[in-house]
Design a protein around this motif. Structure first.
Motif, mmCIF file in Angstrom:
data_model
loop_
_atom_site.group_PDB
_atom_site.id
_atom_site.type_symbol
_atom_site.label_atom_id
_atom_site.label_comp_id
_atom_site.label_asym_id
_atom_site.label_seq_id
_atom_site.Cartn_x
_atom_site.Cartn_y
_atom_site.Cartn_z
ATOM 1 N N TRP A 96 0.836 -1.201 0.000
ATOM 2 C CA TRP A 96 0.000 0.000 0.000
ATOM 3 C C TRP A 96 0.870 1.250 0.000
ATOM 4 N N GLN B 88 0.977 3.707 -3.202
ATOM 5 C CA GLN B 88 0.422 5.048 -2.978
ATOM 6 C C GLN B 88 1.430 6.100 -3.403
ATOM 7 N N VAL C 25 -3.686 7.945 -4.614
ATOM 8 C CA VAL C 25 -4.927 7.298 -4.184
ATOM 9 C C VAL C 25 -5.953 7.210 -5.308
ATOM 10 N N ASP C 26 -6.103 8.261 -6.114
ATOM 11 C CA ASP C 26 -7.139 8.261 -7.148
ATOM 12 C C ASP C 26 -6.930 7.148 -8.170
ATOM 13 N N THR D 131 -7.269 3.668 -6.650
ATOM 14 C CA THR D 131 -8.683 3.341 -6.464
ATOM 15 C C THR D 131 -9.286 2.790 -7.750
ATOM 16 N N GLN E 154 -12.579 4.928 -2.820
ATOM 17 C CA GLN E 154 -11.454 5.679 -2.288
ATOM 18 C C GLN E 154 -11.416 5.601 -0.760
ATOM 19 N N SER E 155 -12.580 5.579 -0.143
ATOM 20 C CA SER E 155 -12.613 5.489 1.321
ATOM 21 C C SER E 155 -12.035 4.160 1.792
ATOM 22 N N ARG F 170 -8.218 4.309 1.537
ATOM 23 C CA ARG F 170 -7.631 5.084 2.638
ATOM 24 C C ARG F 170 -7.643 4.293 3.945
ATOM 25 N N ARG F 171 -8.697 3.517 4.172
ATOM 26 C CA ARG F 171 -8.740 2.711 5.397
ATOM 27 C C ARG F 171 -7.688 1.607 5.357
ATOM 28 N N ILE G 35 -4.845 1.680 3.649
ATOM 29 C CA ILE G 35 -3.534 2.311 3.766
ATOM 30 C C ILE G 35 -3.216 2.647 5.223
ATOM 31 N N SER G 36 -4.213 3.153 5.921
ATOM 32 C CA SER G 36 -4.005 3.546 7.321
ATOM 33 C C SER G 36 -4.030 2.351 8.276
#
Length: 206
Positions: free
Chosen positions: A99, A103, A108-109, A112, A119-120, A123-124, A126-127
């Motif tokens: 990830w 990234q 991200v775009d 995705t 996209q949400s 992000r989850r 990745i985090s």
């Protein structure tokens, strides 16, 4: 950006077979985000960096132990173990590392779109606030190797543009279009995209 910029070679990696196996393993590890520092010389320190990254990702523990026991002078056995490591890397998604690596190159775009998820969700993942499902981890792993092949020819901007440029070998479609949404690395269409990226080593006109 790639961490692999080999400019010199030291024994025992002056053996062609051993050098090929080592570069293959380092290239895969770099694509997966497992090399934490630049590699400019093919030597023992490069292999140590490979071992450290694989150990952190929990990949190939038995092979790493075997590699540790081998005398560097045994080029044939050294090459054989590195080939096993190559296969282990190929079969072992490492989403936590991948990830971050993807990234940084794709953003991200684009990531995705290529993965066919929201996209949400990206992000989850990745985090690490949500575990990456196996199916998404497999796609991510596949993309890591495609991007790894592309980085041998393009900078990060060129890699991003490659996915959205029509290709004759894809019947005028873009790699992103060929992948679509609900895809699996074993499907025919993704295999075409991977093969096209691999061809860059011999034909920069892809």
């Amino acid at each position: 950006m790639t961490n692999l910029h080999i400019q010199s070679v030291r024994a025992p990696f002056d053996d062609p077979g051993l050098a090929s196996a080592a570069v293959g393993a380092l290239t895969r590890a770099d694509a997966m985000g497992l090399l934490s520092r630049p590699v400019t010389c093919l030597d023992d320190s490069a292999i140590q960096g490979l071992k450290t990254g694989m150990a952190e990702a929990g990949i190939g523990r038995n092979f790493l132990a075997e590699l540790h026991r081998l005398p560097c002078s045994d080029a044939a056995r050294f090459s054989a173990v590195l080939e096993k490591i190559n296969e282990a890397l190929d079969q072992s998604p490492a989403p936590t590392h991948e990830w971050r690596a993807l990234q940084g190159v794709l953003g991200v775009d684009l990531l995705t779109r290529l993965l066919g998820i929201s996209q949400s969700s990206v992000r989850r993942y990745i985090s690490a606030s949500r575990s990456t499902p196996d199916a998404i981890a497999a796609r991510l792993h596949f993309l890591a190797f495609v991007v790894g092949d592309l980085k041998g020819a393009y900078n990060d901007i060129g890699v991003r543009r490659w996915f959205d440029r029509p290709r004759e070998r894809l019947d005028g479609r873009t790699p992103a279009e060929v992948l679509g949404h609900e895809w699996s690395p074993g499907d025919d269409a993704p295999k075409q995209v991977r093969e096209l990226a691999r061809m860059l080593a011999s034909s920069p006109a892809t």
